[in-house]
Write an enzyme that holds these catalytic residues in place. Structure first.
Site, PDB file in Angstrom:
ATOM      1  CG  ASP A  97      50.953  43.273   7.540  1.00 10.23           C
ATOM      2  OD1 ASP A  97      50.805  42.520   6.557  1.00 10.23           O
ATOM      3  OD2 ASP A  97      51.920  43.203   8.308  1.00 10.23           O
ATOM      4  N   GLY A 386      55.621  38.963  22.560  1.00 13.81           N
ATOM      5  CA  GLY A 386      55.872  40.164  23.361  1.00 13.81           C
ATOM      6  C   GLY A 386      56.636  41.158  22.525  1.00 13.81           C
ATOM      7  CB  SER A 387      57.701  44.620  23.054  1.00 13.46           C
ATOM      8  OG  SER A 387      58.014  44.501  24.417  1.00 13.46           O
ATOM      9  CG  MET A 388      63.539  43.316  20.122  1.00 14.54           C
ATOM     10  SD  MET A 388      64.261  44.545  19.051  1.00 14.54           S
ATOM     11  CE  MET A 388      64.175  45.975  20.090  1.00 14.54           C
ATOM     12  CG  HIS A 411      47.716  41.712  18.365  1.00 14.04           C
ATOM     13  ND1 HIS A 411      47.473  42.749  19.227  1.00 14.04           N
ATOM     14  CD2 HIS A 411      48.462  42.228  17.363  1.00 14.04           C
ATOM     15  CE1 HIS A 411      48.036  43.843  18.754  1.00 14.04           C
ATOM     16  NE2 HIS A 411      48.645  43.575  17.638  1.00 14.04           N
ATOM     17  N   GLY A 414      50.857  45.453  22.681  1.00  9.15           N
ATOM     18  CA  GLY A 414      50.127  46.695  22.349  1.00  9.15           C
ATOM     19  C   GLY A 414      51.014  47.907  22.547  1.00  9.15           C
TER      20      GLY A 414
END
Lengths: 489, 133
Positions: A97, A386-388, A411, A414
């Site tokens: 991607d 961040g994550s959802m 980024h 993780g």
């Protein structure tokens, strides 16, 4: 890998020495504390980092960020800089991607002004921004238009009426890598991207409306346009099928030439080409074109979101303006000038290298010539989603990052759990309810997609950011809390 | 069913087997599409001819799956069978058989060479392929 092979440099930086394996050309360095290292050591990511340290022309170190996790070939969360003359370029070191990245927009309104309209805003964005696997958008590019997008990036879209001229200076590389050449992108890749401009995609890609919960550095935040209690909108997506096909095409091409180039690799996904070869140059131009496509994609989405925002807020006479804070690429390869000598810091010691960032974000320091005037004093805004359902961060680049990591930080959180394991651990419907109980509006067509991206499948973003800040490779500016999450499947 | 889907931190693996190489290639492709949950739009069968040459058998399997993925993406189709007119160490010609789809539940970014296994074991061909999703 057993952690006994790692040498401690500081509490937040560890090294695998060059003599760990005969074929390593440089040491490998990992930004992490001991607690996080134990988790990292459980998968193959450190072995993959050692493999990367064997790439021809690699400079200083193979570098891993605290959000590192096992990938295919290269670890995700890694940085590799190679000598521009003698090094190799590897599509796997950038990822399938190409220019997956993050854009942050900011509203002049405060959270309490937006709050009553959040549901309508989330619904309108969900309706207007196409999302989901293989879902195409309203734009169907002709061959000529496709070539303009590939070579012109976000600028081509601004020229076509998607956004404002001022948007461009707030994008990494101004939303266009100049090395791009549409001729190096296959017709197959172009056909996959033809109707995908302005689409979000699926998986870990999402849109989020956020509240600015915390400001850590008031002066920098003010310049970034961020104030406590304010509202931001984050866009996370990349180059869609076009970028995937560019990477697939060039991995295949390079694998067929490795013998001729006398390149012996520990893993085929490290397939690479000498930067000086025609194939290496062609990939650089094609990858740059795919990166431009991703910036154009985020530009179209920005404009669609602006229109959705206007549609809802203009009815009640609220300011519907959305300005760009910044836009970063976290899967990309760039030609940049960096200091290779540890002791000298004068401009004349800068050397051209190709920096592969795979799951890693550029974080240039104050006064860097590639930053716009407005961010010269602050350093580059660095966007860490961040994550959802968890926090995201805005950081700023530092001099230490320029000296140690080729101007790069982490980024995101993780991933630490497979999608299957996440689905078995938490049901999508329970997660939806849990997020809504926290006051987060969720717009996602599929419970399966929701469960796969559950926060427990990711590392703790606060810890990841804590390590890069403690190591000095970024400084905290603001923390963002989700108000509404919009994702497609 | 002669394939199963295994897990990997950010990706997934399809493990397949077949009495012949042809069956192995076909089953690996079927596993790949089943893993991403095709939502079929129609019952009408569709055929696509493909022709590939690669550096060796392992690369041929990856290139074959990549081609099926490409055809799927541009034509909005999923394939559940492949009939081979030719299959050597480095070349294949095949007909993919599938149906039109509305969408998939997951998106595969790419077929990778990482940890790829392809071998003959106890008179059976077996393969393991890792997908980037």
């Amino acid at each position: 890998m057993e952690l006994k092979y790692l040498h401690k440099i500081t509490d937040f930086l560890y090294e695998i020495p060059k003599n760990f394996r005969n074929d390593m050309l440089v040491p490998a360095r990992i930004y992490a504390d001991m607690e996080m290292l134990k988790e990292i050591g459980e998968d193959r990511s450190l072995d993959q980092l050692v493999n990367v340290a064997t790439l021809k022309g690699i400079q200083k170190y193979a570098i891993a960020m605290p959000d590192i996790h096992e990938g295919y070939g290269f670890p995700i969360g890694g940085v590799v800089a190679v000598d521009f003359e003698t090094g190799v370029i590897s599509p796997g070191g950038i990822g399938y991607d190409i220019n997956c990245g993050v854009r942050l927009l900011v509203s002049p309104l405060l959270h309490n002004e937006i709050e009553p309209h959040l549901v309508n805003l989330a619904n309108q964005i969900m309706r207007d921004v196409p999302s989901g696997v293989g879902r195409g958008g309203d734009i169907k590019l002709s061959d000529e238009q496709m070539n303009k997008v590939l070579e012109g990036g976000a600028e081509a879209l601004v020229n076509a009426g998607y956004g404002k001229k001022e948007d461009l200076e707030k994008l990494e590389s101004n939303g266009r890598i100049k090395e791009a050449d549409a001729k190096c992108v296959s017709s197959r890749a172009k056909s996959r991207g033809r109707d995908q401009l302005g689409t979000l995609g699926s998986g870990n890609h999402f849109l989020e409306i956020q509240k600015i919960e915390e400001i850590y550095d008031a002066e920098t935040a003010k310049i970034f346009g961020l104030k406590k209690g304010g509202v931001t909108l984050l866009i996370h997506t990349g180059s869609r099928g076009l970028g995937h096909q560019v990477c697939t095409d060039y991995v295949r091409l390079m694998l067929g030439k490795l013998r001729e180039w006398k390149i012996d690799l520990p893993d085929r996904e490290l397939a690479c080409a000498p930067l000086g070869s025609k194939e290496g140059q062609d990939y650089l131009k094609a990858m740059s074109a795919a990166a431009n496509f991703a910036w154009a994609n985020r530009q179209v989405i920005t404009q669609t979101v602006r229109k959705a925002w206007e549609k809802i807020l203009s009815k009640i006479d609220l300011n519907y303006n959305l300005d760009i804070v910044y836009d970063v690429a976290h899967n990309v390869g760039k030609i940049e000038k960096h200091m290779l000598s540890e002791t000298k810091s004068h401009q004349r010691d800068l050397v051209s290298v190709l920096v592969h960032r795979k799951g890693a974000t550029r974080s240039f320091a104050p006064n860097h010539p590639d930053l716009p005037q407005i961010y010269q004093k602050t350093g580059q805004p660095v966007l860490i989603p961040g994550s959802m359902g968890t926090a995201s961060y805005v950081l700023a680049g530092t001099k230490t990052a320029m000296e140690e990591t080729f101007g790069t930080v982490c980024h995101g959180a993780g991933r630490r759990m497979s999608r299957g394991q996440a689905k078995r651990t938490v049901s999508g419907s329970a997660l939806r309810q849990q997020l809504e109980e926290q006051g987060i509006i969720v717009r996602c067509a599929s419970n399966r997609g929701l469960a796969e991206e559950a926060p427990l499948a990711y590392k703790d973003i606060d810890k990841v950011v804590g390590i890069v800040v403690a190591a000095g490779i970024a400084k905290k500016v603001a923390k963002l809390k989700p108000l509404a999450v919009i994702k497609g499947g | 069913m002669s394939f199963k889907v295994l897990e990997h931190t950010a990706d997934f693996i399809v493990k397949a087997n077949g009495k012949t190489l042809e069956e192995l290639f076909s089953e690996t492709m079927r596993g790949m599409f089943e893993a991403i949950g095709p939502q079929f739009e129609s019952d009408k069968k569709i055929k696509r001819d493909i022709k590939i040459s690669s550096i060796d058998l392992k690369a041929l399997l990856v290139d074959f799956l990549s081609e099926a993925l490409y055809q799927s993406d541009v034509n909005n189709e999923a394939y559940f069978e492949a009939n081979f007119k030719k299959l050597t160490e480095t070349e294949l010609e095949a007909e993919l058989i599938g149906r039109k789809i509305d969408s998939f539940e997951e998106e595969i970014k790419a077929v990778t060479h990482h940890r790829l296994k392809l071998e003959k074991k106890n008179n059976k061909w077996v393969a393991e392929v890792l997908f980037d999703i």
